[in-house]
Every structure is written in structure tokens, then in C-alpha cells.
Write a protein that holds these residues in place. Structure first.
Motif, PDB file in Angstrom:
ATOM      1  N   THR A 212      64.540 107.993 -31.052  1.00  0.00           N
ATOM      2  CA  THR A 212      65.201 109.110 -30.378  1.00  0.00           C
ATOM      3  C   THR A 212      64.172 110.178 -30.036  1.00  0.00           C
ATOM      4  N   GLU A 213      64.588 111.120 -29.191  1.00  0.00           N
ATOM      5  CA  GLU A 213      63.730 112.221 -28.778  1.00  0.00           C
ATOM      6  C   GLU A 213      64.322 113.540 -29.285  1.00  0.00           C
ATOM      7  N   PRO A 214      63.500 114.588 -29.394  1.00  0.00           N
ATOM      8  CA  PRO A 214      63.995 115.863 -29.939  1.00  0.00           C
ATOM      9  C   PRO A 214      65.190 116.452 -29.195  1.00  0.00           C
ATOM     10  N   THR A 215      65.302 116.219 -27.886  1.00  0.00           N
ATOM     11  CA  THR A 215      66.456 116.742 -27.152  1.00  0.00           C
ATOM     12  C   THR A 215      67.747 116.045 -27.556  1.00  0.00           C
ATOM     13  N   GLU A 216      67.649 114.914 -28.218  1.00  0.00           N
ATOM     14  CA  GLU A 216      68.829 114.258 -28.768  1.00  0.00           C
ATOM     15  C   GLU A 216      69.181 114.800 -30.150  1.00  0.00           C
ATOM     16  N   ALA A 217      68.360 115.726 -30.646  1.00  0.00           N
ATOM     17  CA  ALA A 217      68.561 116.289 -31.982  1.00  0.00           C
ATOM     18  C   ALA A 217      68.826 117.790 -31.909  1.00  0.00           C
ATOM     19  N   GLY A 218      69.282 118.268 -30.751  1.00  0.00           N
ATOM     20  CA  GLY A 218      69.678 119.665 -30.642  1.00  0.00           C
ATOM     21  C   GLY A 218      68.685 120.594 -30.000  1.00  0.00           C
ATOM     22  N   VAL A 219      67.518 120.117 -29.605  1.00  0.00           N
ATOM     23  CA  VAL A 219      66.524 120.958 -28.939  1.00  0.00           C
ATOM     24  C   VAL A 219      67.036 121.356 -27.553  1.00  0.00           C
ATOM     25  N   ASP A 220      66.854 122.622 -27.190  1.00  0.00           N
ATOM     26  CA  ASP A 220      67.398 123.150 -25.939  1.00  0.00           C
ATOM     27  C   ASP A 220      66.508 122.895 -24.733  1.00  0.00           C
ATOM     28  N   LEU A 221      65.195 122.889 -24.960  1.00  0.00           N
ATOM     29  CA  LEU A 221      64.246 122.789 -23.858  1.00  0.00           C
ATOM     30  C   LEU A 221      62.989 122.099 -24.369  1.00  0.00           C
ATOM     31  N   MET A 222      62.429 121.208 -23.567  1.00  0.00           N
ATOM     32  CA  MET A 222      61.290 120.413 -24.026  1.00  0.00           C
ATOM     33  C   MET A 222      60.400 120.076 -22.835  1.00  0.00           C
ATOM     34  N   ALA A 223      59.102 119.986 -23.099  1.00  0.00           N
ATOM     35  CA  ALA A 223      58.149 119.705 -22.022  1.00  0.00           C
ATOM     36  C   ALA A 223      57.093 118.723 -22.494  1.00  0.00           C
ATOM     37  N   GLY A 224      56.510 118.023 -21.527  1.00  0.00           N
ATOM     38  CA  GLY A 224      55.433 117.085 -21.816  1.00  0.00           C
ATOM     39  C   GLY A 224      54.659 116.760 -20.563  1.00  0.00           C
ATOM     40  N   SER A 225      53.619 115.968 -20.717  1.00  0.00           N
ATOM     41  CA  SER A 225      52.699 115.637 -19.635  1.00  0.00           C
ATOM     42  C   SER A 225      52.858 114.182 -19.202  1.00  0.00           C
ATOM     43  N   LEU A 226      52.769 113.950 -17.902  1.00  0.00           N
ATOM     44  CA  LEU A 226      52.862 112.582 -17.385  1.00  0.00           C
ATOM     45  C   LEU A 226      51.554 111.811 -17.541  1.00  0.00           C
ATOM     46  N   ILE A 227      50.442 112.486 -17.824  1.00  0.00           N
ATOM     47  CA  ILE A 227      49.216 111.725 -18.065  1.00  0.00           C
ATOM     48  C   ILE A 227      49.041 111.434 -19.553  1.00  0.00           C
ATOM     49  N   LYS A 228      50.127 111.675 -20.298  1.00  0.00           N
ATOM     50  CA  LYS A 228      50.205 111.198 -21.673  1.00  0.00           C
ATOM     51  C   LYS A 228      51.271 110.101 -21.699  1.00  0.00           C
ATOM     52  N   ASN A 229      52.068 110.038 -22.743  1.00  0.00           N
ATOM     53  CA  ASN A 229      52.943 108.887 -22.990  1.00  0.00           C
ATOM     54  C   ASN A 229      53.843 108.468 -21.826  1.00  0.00           C
ATOM     55  N   PRO A 230      54.673 109.363 -21.258  1.00  0.00           N
ATOM     56  CA  PRO A 230      55.695 108.877 -20.321  1.00  0.00           C
ATOM     57  C   PRO A 230      55.169 108.440 -18.974  1.00  0.00           C
ATOM     58  N   GLY A 231      53.909 108.766 -18.663  1.00  0.00           N
ATOM     59  CA  GLY A 231      53.334 108.324 -17.394  1.00  0.00           C
ATOM     60  C   GLY A 231      52.891 106.879 -17.405  1.00  0.00           C
ATOM     61  N   GLY A 232      52.855 106.275 -18.584  1.00  0.00           N
ATOM     62  CA  GLY A 232      52.551 104.850 -18.686  1.00  0.00           C
ATOM     63  C   GLY A 232      51.212 104.429 -18.102  1.00  0.00           C
ATOM     64  N   GLY A 233      50.261 105.348 -18.068  1.00  0.00           N
ATOM     65  CA  GLY A 233      48.936 105.012 -17.555  1.00  0.00           C
ATOM     66  C   GLY A 233      48.860 104.893 -16.053  1.00  0.00           C
ATOM     67  N   LEU A 234      49.973 105.090 -15.366  1.00  0.00           N
ATOM     68  CA  LEU A 234      49.994 104.958 -13.903  1.00  0.00           C
ATOM     69  C   LEU A 234      50.200 106.285 -13.183  1.00  0.00           C
TER      70      LEU A 234
END
Length: 420
Positions: A212-234
Motif C-alpha cells: 500500500t501507499e501512504p495516501t491509502e493510510a490517511g495522508v492528505d497530500l503526497m509527492a514524488g519524482s518520476l525519475i525515481k520509482n514510478p517512472g520505471g526507468g523510462l
């Protein structure tokens, strides 16, 4: 290529972590299925990959991408754009979006990552930082064991506290990264004290490492980078903001302008790689996590202190290894660079990198500049001498990086296997 003793270390580590690798595979499967189901729900099709120009009006691929991200992260809505230039920019956009003069940002996981210090800034610094705009800042140090100091947090929350900030990953700190369960407990605690407070999470390096991700645990707002995990190297660039619709909308006004928000923004041919990178991300994150477990196992066998240890729970990509001095640290990072497919001939040296408070050495032989889902390592040159290794698009490459770093230390006379 490698001495027999080095290859022997690899074989021993592989046997030790076999059960852990199977556990990681189970997480990969569930997250992969979750991503595919989101694609299917929103009927992702080839025409969604078309690029847009100019204002980017009616870019259906962009709109569906937001919907897919929102579903995967269990959020009301999302803002996924190549226009974010880094994780720091994405985090700054989210914070500036929801904070106003007189509000307070309270970080409850200690001092944040170095590059965020200039975003927070100082009162009257003239740089346009948060504090320059009259936004107050406070932080609560973690306890000695790396856990939140709930007693101090309760004392520090005030009527002006608008945002509670949580950094999921360790950054340049010798502490555990926070699991989703731990973040859920932080949310519960602060909401009991101040129900209307906005809980923000910097999720960099954490995506798809758990079920699960923190937004599924009650977090209101969350940010991340696409050149890290969710960008999948592409994904060639970009970031994402997810959470409650009213807060993501405010962040979108900061990215573009009030009244415009996320309704425009030409994708300029990036959409296909962002979608495909997201599809690949659960598998590639699993490869990188296996690489971190392998690194911990090998270096523990050599007598080094690692954090987390090889059999500890994992909630991000980062593997910290403590060395006895700068020579060992530099040799390790340079060894990671030598194992790269890109720029293996380059020798990284410590330098005063913008946004950092100490000289930093970085190994980053990557296809995407700064792409830290790819095998990379970095370290501030300061005591204690800790290297932070992350990424690896394939488990084989992770192993090669670790073994090359060890071989480099042996060749420089910094490590003697017969003594271990």
C-alpha cells in the motif's frame, strides 16, 4: 573479472537472502496487478500516448494518466506532469500550494533532505522561500531509535500549524525509513490533536516497495519524482502529486497559475514513456530492492555496519553502508560508477553540489540523468562516513555494482578479504 573470493561472497549472500527475494517477488506481483487493473479500468489505449503542443487543451492521455495514478495510490486525484523538474520542485509546488503567510509547516520526522532546506529558507532571505513568504517552520527531531517523538510533536502543534510534513525515506540520516503502517500511526496521532491539519508525505524512493501507499493510510497530500520509482526507468523527467482533490488543485495552481491549474500543459511526446514506465515500475522497484538486500548481506559479511540490515523490513530503495573513513567511502562510490553501462570511464569526485551543505560524491552512470531508480550511489563527505546506494534496473546490475565496489576497495589496499 572478479577474484574468486569476491564471487564466493556473492554465492554466500545469494543463499542467505533467497527467502527475502521470494518475499519481494510477492510484493511485486500484487503491485503489478494493481497497476494493470488501473490501466484496464480507465481503458488505456494507444491514442492516449499521442503528444500535445501549445496549451495542451483536451489532452486525453494526460487526463487519464492522472486518473490512473489516483487509483494506484488510493487518492482522490493526481497531477502527473513532465513539467516538474525534480522531486524537490514537486515537493515545493505541493507545499507552496497549500501554505499561506502566517501558516506553519511542522516536520515531524527530523531535518528534511538537504535540497529542501533552501525551499524552507529563512525569514526575509529574499529568495522566495517558504519563510521568506511569512510561512513559519518548525521541526521535531526523532528519538535516538529513529522513531517519532510523539510527546514533542504534541507540544509543537499549534493553532497556526497548517501542514505536518513527513519524509518517508531516510535521506542523509542514519535512521530507518518509515513504513506505511508507521505513517498511518503518525496521521492518526496528529489528526486527533488537530483534525484539520494537512498531512504531507515526501514519498520519494518509497513507491511500490510495500503493498500500500501512504495516501491509502490517511495522508492528505503526497509527492514524488518520476525519475525515481514510478517512472520505471523510462520517464525522462517529471513528478507527481496525489491526494485529496482540493489540495492537489491548489498545488496545480502553483505549478501553472490560479484558474488554470491542471487543465493545460502540453506533454510534448512524453506520455508514452510515463505510462510505460509506470507499467514497469513494480517489477523494476523489486529488482532494486533485491539489490539493496544483496548489498547489505555482502557488506555485513565483510564486517561493515549497514542500515537496514539484510533481513530488516524494506520501505524504500536506499541501502546505507557505514565506512571507517573518506577513502573507503570514495572508493565504494567510484566502484559503483565503474559498474555502470553509461559513463563507466568517468571518475566521480566530491564537489560542492548546489542545494547541499557539504561536498557530495555521486555515482550516476544512468540513461536518465539523475535517475535514481537506476544503479547509483551518493554520499556527503562528512562524519560518519555513510554511502547511500539506491536503484538498479536489474538485479544482475546491482550485484555487479556491489562486487565492483568491493574489488575496487581491494585493488586500492583498503580491504583484505583474508582478514574477514
Amino acid at each position: 573479472m572478479f577474484k574468486e573470493q569476491v564471487l564466493g561472497l556473492m554465492d554466500q549472500a545469494e543463499l542467505q537472502i533467497e527467502g527475502k527475494r521470494k518475499e519481494i517477488d510477492r510484493i511485486v506481483d500484487r503491485n503489478q496487478w494493481k497497476v494493470i487493473r488501473a490501466f484496464q479500468k480507465h481503458k488505456v489505449s494507444d491514442y492516449h500516448f499521442a503528444g500535445s503542443t501549445g496549451y495542451g487543451y483536451n489532452d486525453r492521455g494526460r487526463e487519464v494518466l492522472d486518473l490512473v495514478y489516483a487509483d494506484i495510490f488510493g487518492a482522490e486525484t493526481a497531477l502527473v506532469r513532465p513539467h516538474f523538474v525534480s522531486g524537490t520542485h514537486t515537493i515545493g509546488t505541493a507545499l507552496f500550494g497549500v501554505l499561506r503567510p502566517g501558516d506553519e509547516l511542522l516536520m515531524i520526522t527530523g531535518r528534511p533532505y538537504d535540497t529542501l532546506h533552501k525551499v524552507i529558507g529563512k525569514p526575509g532571505d529574499g529568495l522566495g522561500s517558504l519563510q521568506d513568504f511569512g510561512i513559519r517552520y518548525g521541526e521535531v527531531a526523532l528519538l535516538d531509535d529513529g522513531s517519532p517523538d510523539y510527546e514533542s510533536i504534541a507540544r509543537c502543534i499549534s493553532s497556526s500549524t497548517r501542514v505536518i510534513g513527513i519524509q518517508r525515506s531516510r535521506g542523509y540520516s542514519w535512521r530507518p525509513s518509515f513504513t506505511v503502517a508507521q505513517i498511518a500511526e503518525m496521521v492518526r496521532f496528529v489528526k486527533e490533536i488537530k483534525p484539520d491539519v494537512i498531512v504531507f508525505v515526501d514519498n520519494c524512493y518509497g513507491e511500490f516497495t510495500e503493498l500500500t501507499e501512504p495516501t491509502e493510510a490517511g495522508v492528505d497530500l503526497m509527492a514524488g519524482s518520476l525519475i525515481k520509482n514510478p517512472g520505471g526507468g523510462l520517464a525522462a523527467t517529471g513528478g507527481y502529486i496525489v491526494g485529496k482533490a482540493k489540495y492537489v488543485e491548489l498545488a496545480s495552481y502553483r505549478l501553472t497559475a490560479p484558474g488554470i491549474g491542471g487543465e493545460v500543459g502540453a506533454m510534448l511526446g512524453t506520455t508514452r514513456s510515463i505510462y510505460q514506465g509506470l507499467f514497469l515500475a513494480p517489477h523494476l522497484v523489486g529488482q532494486a530492492v533485491k539489490g539493496s538486500v544483496f548489498a547489505a548481506s555482502v557488506f555485513e559479511r565483510l564486517g561493515f555496519v549497514t542500515h537496514p540490515r539484510w533481513d530488516d523490513p524494506r520501505t524504500d530503495l536506499i541501502q546505507a553502508i557505514r565506512f571507517s573513513g573518506p577513502e573507503h567511502l570514495i572508493a565504494f562510490v567510484q566502484g559503483i560508477q565503474q559498474a555502470a553501462a553509461v559513463d563507466s570511464h568517468v571518475v566521480p569526485e566530491p564537489w560542492d553540489m548546489p542545494g547541499y551543505e557539504h561536498p557530495v560524491i555521486m555515482a550516476a552512470g544512468t540513461f536518465i540523468q539523475g535517475g535514481s531508480l537506476e544503479l547509483s550511489a551518493d554520499a556527503p563527505i562528512r562524519e560518519p562516513y555513510i554511502a547511500y546506494m539506491q536503484g538498479g534496473l536489474t538485479y544482475s546490475h546491482c550485484k555487479m555494482g556491489v562486487l565492483t565496489a568491493i574489488q575496487n576497495m581491494i585493488d586500492r589496499g583498503l580491504l583484505h578479504l583474508e582478514d574477514n
